[in-house]
Design an enzyme around this catalytic site. Structure first.
Site, PDB file in Angstrom:
ATOM      1  N   GLY A  69       0.802  -1.225   0.000  1.00 13.65           N
ATOM      2  CA  GLY A  69       0.000   0.000   0.000  1.00 13.65           C
ATOM      3  C   GLY A  69       0.832   1.271   0.000  1.00 13.65           C
ATOM      4  O   GLY A  69       0.513   2.234  -0.714  1.00 13.65           O
ATOM      5  N   ASN A 147      -8.562   3.589   7.977  1.00 12.11           N
ATOM      6  CA  ASN A 147      -7.949   2.514   8.741  1.00 12.11           C
ATOM      7  C   ASN A 147      -8.172   2.620  10.247  1.00 12.11           C
ATOM      8  O   ASN A 147      -8.074   1.635  10.957  1.00 12.11           O
ATOM      9  CB  ASN A 147      -6.445   2.441   8.451  1.00 12.11           C
ATOM     10  CG  ASN A 147      -5.786   3.788   8.459  1.00 12.11           C
ATOM     11  OD1 ASN A 147      -6.178   4.697   7.728  1.00 12.11           O
ATOM     12  ND2 ASN A 147      -4.779   3.950   9.297  1.00 12.11           N
ATOM     13  N   GLN A 175      -7.652  -0.601   2.994  1.00  9.80           N
ATOM     14  CA  GLN A 175      -8.521  -1.221   4.002  1.00  9.80           C
ATOM     15  C   GLN A 175      -9.788  -1.792   3.374  1.00  9.80           C
ATOM     16  O   GLN A 175     -10.443  -2.652   3.957  1.00  9.80           O
ATOM     17  CB  GLN A 175      -8.915  -0.182   5.072  1.00  9.80           C
ATOM     18  CG  GLN A 175      -7.776   0.250   5.971  1.00  9.80           C
ATOM     19  CD  GLN A 175      -7.343  -0.825   6.952  1.00  9.80           C
ATOM     20  OE1 GLN A 175      -8.132  -1.673   7.375  1.00  9.80           O
ATOM     21  NE2 GLN A 175      -6.078  -0.812   7.331  1.00  9.80           N
ATOM     22  N   HIS A 197      -1.632  -7.843   2.518  1.00  6.55           N
ATOM     23  CA  HIS A 197      -1.623  -8.337   3.905  1.00  6.55           C
ATOM     24  C   HIS A 197      -2.835  -7.895   4.716  1.00  6.55           C
ATOM     25  O   HIS A 197      -2.982  -8.259   5.881  1.00  6.55           O
ATOM     26  CB  HIS A 197      -0.311  -7.975   4.619  1.00  6.55           C
ATOM     27  CG  HIS A 197      -0.146  -6.538   5.001  1.00  6.55           C
ATOM     28  ND1 HIS A 197      -0.370  -6.091   6.280  1.00  6.55           N
ATOM     29  CD2 HIS A 197       0.228  -5.451   4.290  1.00  6.55           C
ATOM     30  CE1 HIS A 197      -0.111  -4.783   6.342  1.00  6.55           C
ATOM     31  NE2 HIS A 197       0.248  -4.376   5.150  1.00  6.55           N
ATOM     32  N   THR A 233      12.696  -8.140 -10.584  1.00  2.83           N
ATOM     33  CA  THR A 233      12.175  -9.505 -10.769  1.00  2.83           C
ATOM     34  C   THR A 233      10.855  -9.668 -10.029  1.00  2.83           C
ATOM     35  O   THR A 233      10.758  -9.344  -8.840  1.00  2.83           O
ATOM     36  CB  THR A 233      13.211 -10.522 -10.257  1.00  2.83           C
ATOM     37  OG1 THR A 233      14.412 -10.322 -10.999  1.00  2.83           O
ATOM     38  CG2 THR A 233      12.723 -11.953 -10.430  1.00  2.83           C
ATOM     39  N   CYS A 321       2.234   7.337  19.737  1.00  2.00           N
ATOM     40  CA  CYS A 321       3.034   7.754  20.892  1.00  2.00           C
ATOM     41  C   CYS A 321       4.321   8.400  20.411  1.00  2.00           C
ATOM     42  O   CYS A 321       4.992   7.864  19.538  1.00  2.00           O
ATOM     43  CB  CYS A 321       3.421   6.547  21.729  1.00  2.00           C
ATOM     44  SG  CYS A 321       2.010   5.736  22.441  1.00  2.00           S
TER      45      CYS A 321
HETATM   46  N1  PLP Z   1      -3.154   2.870   3.444  1.00  4.77           N
HETATM   47  C1  PLP Z   1      -3.962   2.426   4.439  1.00  4.77           C
HETATM   48  C2  PLP Z   1      -5.356   2.955   4.546  1.00  4.77           C
HETATM   49  C3  PLP Z   1      -3.483   1.492   5.363  1.00  4.77           C
HETATM   50  O1  PLP Z   1      -4.276   1.064   6.343  1.00  4.77           O
HETATM   51  C4  PLP Z   1      -2.144   1.029   5.231  1.00  4.77           C
HETATM   52  C5  PLP Z   1      -1.578   0.079   6.200  1.00  4.77           C
HETATM   53  O2  PLP Z   1      -1.897   0.071   7.362  1.00  4.77           O
HETATM   54  C6  PLP Z   1      -1.366   1.499   4.166  1.00  4.77           C
HETATM   55  C7  PLP Z   1      -1.909   2.421   3.295  1.00  4.77           C
HETATM   56  C8  PLP Z   1       0.027   1.011   3.945  1.00  4.77           C
HETATM   57  O3  PLP Z   1      -0.001  -0.279   3.411  1.00  4.77           O
HETATM   58  P1  PLP Z   1       1.286  -1.237   3.488  1.00  4.77           P
HETATM   59  O4  PLP Z   1       1.396  -1.677   4.910  1.00  4.77           O
HETATM   60  O5  PLP Z   1       0.957  -2.369   2.577  1.00  4.77           O
HETATM   61  O6  PLP Z   1       2.447  -0.451   3.027  1.00  4.77           O
END
Ligand code: PLP
Length: 374
Positions: A69, A147, A175, A197, A233, A321
């Site tokens: 992401g 998120n 998300q 993931h 690759t 934090c």
């Molecule tokens: N964007 C959102 C809304 C996310 O929740 C996250 C990961 O928590 C990311 C981007 C980043 O994704 P990645 O962990 O695959 O780099």
């Protein structure tokens, strides 16, 4: 241990893992090699691209594999702005840092960025979006689902506005993908970020969808992979895992959401019935089923997290934090609601059992009570 942090990451699904394993040691060939084994690997990669494009309703050649992401967000925004000399970008105040920090970096280079405020449920005001568009506006980047609080934006309407003004629309669907159906054509999305993931696929792989005709600068420079745009690759095992996970999640969206919603209700109802001064953040009608953000007045999130961790319950804070001090997260600040309390994110999924949901709820109530009495 009860894991309730699925918005942070998910385990790799057992079936997905089984499919991936042969690609590490047996079918390991480079998908760019011209020999039989290479061509076999390539056929798996291209088949994966096709399945993903069917799921999001786009063309196969509009799917680019990335490392996840963060890379997809960086590439879409920076890549588009730099290639097209964009002077003004519109985004929202509640984006993930992968978007916000990319925008901050662009600001240093003279690009103007509008960070749209959201209402107290986390929804972007679409009138404000339209009002913010000016002759310089070259890109709109608004996330599909948040998120921290799980609020889902009206991406169809945002897409309509973008189309009306002929401005490309990027959405961070990290998300959302796997948790809700996304049709890039219907929502008029020009670019979309996805990460495996978050839907029971492996870490370190994602997708950037780029609509044909949208020009972005290369992510990297090297070989010819990903149409020369993102060379290196291809990670065949991860691609195979991502597509298997996405297919499984997409095929089960309705059922998984039904189960998750029911478990989330158990948690919310119990906590609200047993504690005063608790606020459930986000938009009740437009949200991810498994993301529960709660603010508890009179306590700090850190203390609650530690107590829950001691009871074997893994959740996250809606706060970051720094140097030992709890800072209210930019998302909670933006919804500007009850941010005088401690906010935690409990993120569950269809694997969360009724018993686990009950234990999560009971432990939250017990921990908040003890913190409030101290
Ligand atoms: N964007 C959102 C809304 C996310 O929740 C996250 C990961 O928590 C990311 C981007 C980043 O994704 P990645 O962990 O695959 O780099």
């Amino acid at each position: 241990m009860i894991y309730a942090d699925y918005a942070a990451t998910t385990p790799v699904d057992d079936e997905v893992l089984a499919l991936m394993l042969p690609f590490f040691s047996q079918s390991f060939a480079n998908a760019s090699s011209v020999h039989t084994k290479g061509r076999d690997a390539s056929s798996y990669v291209e088949n994966a691209r096709k399945i993903i494009s069917d799921i999001f309703n786009c063309n196969k050649n509009e799917i680019y594999f990335t490392s996840g992401g963060t890379e997809s967000d960086n590439w879409a925004i920076k890549g588009y702005v730099e290639e097209n000399d964009v002077k003004h970008v519109i985004t929202s105040q509640i984006e993930h840092h992968a978007v916000l920090n990319t925008c901050l970096e662009l600001e240093k280079k003279g690009v103007r960025v509008t960070y749209l405020p959201v209402d107290e449920t986390g929804l972007v005001d679409l009138n404000r979006l339209e009002e913010s568009i000016c002759k310089d506006t070259g890109l709109i980047s608004i996330m599909t689902a948040n998120n921290e609080i799980g609020t889902v934006q009206d991406i169809n309407k945002i897409g309509e506005i973008a189309k009306k003004f002929n401005i490309p629309f990027h959405t961070d669907a990290v998300q959302a993908a796997g948790n809700m159906n996304i049709d890039v054509k219907k929502s008029n999305i020009s670019m979309m970020s996805v990460s495996a993931h978050k839907f029971f696929g492996p870490k370190g792989i994602g997708v950037l969808y780029v609509k044909n005709g949208i020009k972005i600068k290369n992510m990297l420079y090297g070989g010819a992979q990903e149409k020369d745009k993102r060379p290196g690759t291809v990670n065949t095992p991860l691609v195979v895992g991502m597509v298997a996970a996405l297919k499984k999640a997409s095929d089960n969206i309705f059922r998984n959401n039904e189960i998750t919603r029911e478990r989330a209700e158990i948690i919310k109802t119990y906590v609200l019935n047993n504690l005063d001064n608790v606020y459930v953040n986000g938009n009740a009608d437009h949200k991810l089923s498994g993301t529960i953000s709660m603010t508890f007045k009179g306590i700090q999130a850190e203390g609650l997290l530690v107590l829950l961790d001691m009871k074997g319950i893994c959740v996250s804070a809606g706060a970051a934090c720094s140097a030992g001090a709890v800072k209210t997260s930019h998302v909670i600040q933006a919804i500007n609601k009850h941010n005088e309390g401690g906010t935690i994110r409990i993120s569950i999924c269809h694997l969360t059992t009724v018993e686990e949901a009950e234990q999560i709820a009971e432990n939250i109530v017990e921990a908040v009570r003890s913190l409030r009495n101290n």
